[in-house]
Scaffold this motif. Sequence first.
Motif, PDB file in Angstrom:
ATOM      1  N   VAL A  46      41.972  38.407  39.907  1.00  0.00           N
ATOM      2  CA  VAL A  46      41.838  39.121  38.753  1.00  0.00           C
ATOM      3  C   VAL A  46      40.336  39.390  38.452  1.00  0.00           C
ATOM      4  CG1 VAL A  46      42.495  38.247  36.127  1.00  0.00           C
ATOM      5  CG2 VAL A  46      43.974  37.952  37.968  1.00  0.00           C
ATOM      6  N   ALA A  47      39.597  38.355  38.464  1.00  0.00           N
ATOM      7  CA  ALA A  47      38.041  38.708  38.052  1.00  0.00           C
ATOM      8  C   ALA A  47      37.520  39.903  38.708  1.00  0.00           C
ATOM      9  CB  ALA A  47      37.390  37.529  38.236  1.00  0.00           C
ATOM     10  N   ARG A  48      37.702  40.006  40.031  1.00  0.00           N
ATOM     11  CA  ARG A  48      37.393  41.276  40.574  1.00  0.00           C
ATOM     12  C   ARG A  48      37.799  42.422  39.881  1.00  0.00           C
ATOM     13  NH1 ARG A  48      36.902  41.143  47.004  1.00  0.00           N
ATOM     14  NH2 ARG A  48      35.510  42.849  46.317  1.00  0.00           N
ATOM     15  N   VAL A  49      39.292  42.380  39.904  1.00  0.00           N
ATOM     16  CA  VAL A  49      39.757  43.556  39.319  1.00  0.00           C
ATOM     17  C   VAL A  49      39.253  43.862  38.056  1.00  0.00           C
ATOM     18  CG1 VAL A  49      41.923  44.794  38.589  1.00  0.00           C
ATOM     19  CG2 VAL A  49      42.061  43.495  40.884  1.00  0.00           C
ATOM     20  N   ARG A  50      39.192  42.911  37.134  1.00  0.00           N
ATOM     21  CA  ARG A  50      38.335  43.421  35.616  1.00  0.00           C
ATOM     22  C   ARG A  50      37.232  43.870  35.783  1.00  0.00           C
ATOM     23  NH1 ARG A  50      41.038  38.100  32.695  1.00  0.00           N
ATOM     24  NH2 ARG A  50      43.288  38.911  32.407  1.00  0.00           N
ATOM     25  N   ALA A  51      36.482  43.413  36.894  1.00  0.00           N
ATOM     26  CA  ALA A  51      35.014  43.837  37.116  1.00  0.00           C
ATOM     27  C   ALA A  51      35.039  45.367  37.623  1.00  0.00           C
ATOM     28  CB  ALA A  51      34.322  42.864  37.707  1.00  0.00           C
ATOM     29  N   PHE A  52      35.834  45.246  38.463  1.00  0.00           N
ATOM     30  CA  PHE A  52      36.165  46.859  39.005  1.00  0.00           C
ATOM     31  C   PHE A  52      36.413  47.793  38.095  1.00  0.00           C
ATOM     32  CE2 PHE A  52      38.389  50.140  41.748  1.00  0.00           C
ATOM     33  CZ  PHE A  52      37.462  50.358  42.389  1.00  0.00           C
ATOM     34  N   GLN A  56      48.271  40.727  36.308  1.00  0.00           N
ATOM     35  CA  GLN A  56      47.763  39.542  35.884  1.00  0.00           C
ATOM     36  C   GLN A  56      46.561  39.931  35.074  1.00  0.00           C
ATOM     37  OE1 GLN A  56      47.415  36.487  38.719  1.00  0.00           O
ATOM     38  NE2 GLN A  56      49.194  35.798  38.694  1.00  0.00           N
ATOM     39  N   ALA A  57      45.834  41.004  35.804  1.00  0.00           N
ATOM     40  CA  ALA A  57      44.506  41.525  35.185  1.00  0.00           C
ATOM     41  C   ALA A  57      44.781  42.477  34.154  1.00  0.00           C
ATOM     42  CB  ALA A  57      43.691  42.250  36.368  1.00  0.00           C
ATOM     43  N   ARG A  58      46.145  42.897  33.934  1.00  0.00           N
ATOM     44  CA  ARG A  58      46.501  43.965  32.784  1.00  0.00           C
ATOM     45  C   ARG A  58      45.722  45.138  32.959  1.00  0.00           C
ATOM     46  NH1 ARG A  58      47.026  39.573  27.969  1.00  0.00           N
ATOM     47  NH2 ARG A  58      48.939  38.897  28.675  1.00  0.00           N
ATOM     48  N   LEU A  59      45.779  45.522  34.373  1.00  0.00           N
ATOM     49  CA  LEU A  59      44.908  46.872  34.602  1.00  0.00           C
ATOM     50  C   LEU A  59      45.930  47.950  34.037  1.00  0.00           C
ATOM     51  CD1 LEU A  59      42.907  48.202  36.621  1.00  0.00           C
ATOM     52  CD2 LEU A  59      44.804  48.454  38.377  1.00  0.00           C
TER      53      LEU A  59
END
Length: 74
Positions: free
Chosen positions: A66-72, A24-27
Motif C-alpha cells: 500500500v505504501a509503495r502504491v501511494r508513493a508511486f 487498500q491503497a484506494r488507487l
Amino acid sequence: MSDFTLFQRDDCHLCDQALEVLAQARLPDFSSVWIDEDEALESRYGTRVPVLRRGDGMELDWPFDVARVRAFAG
C-alpha cells in the motif's frame, strides 16, 4: 482514460494480491491489460506481472504494498 494500467494475466494469484493492494491503497480508477495471448506483451511482462504503469510510462513491479502504491501514485 485512466492514469494507471495494471498488466496481469488470467489465473494469476499474484495479480489477485495486487488487486487487493490497489483497493487498500484506494488507487483511482485504473485499467487492466491481460498479457495472455499477446506475444509482445508476454515478451515484455511475462515474468514481471503484475506490473502497475503510470500515465507517464513509469512502472512499478510486483511485489508492492500500500505504501509503495501511494508513493508511486503521488
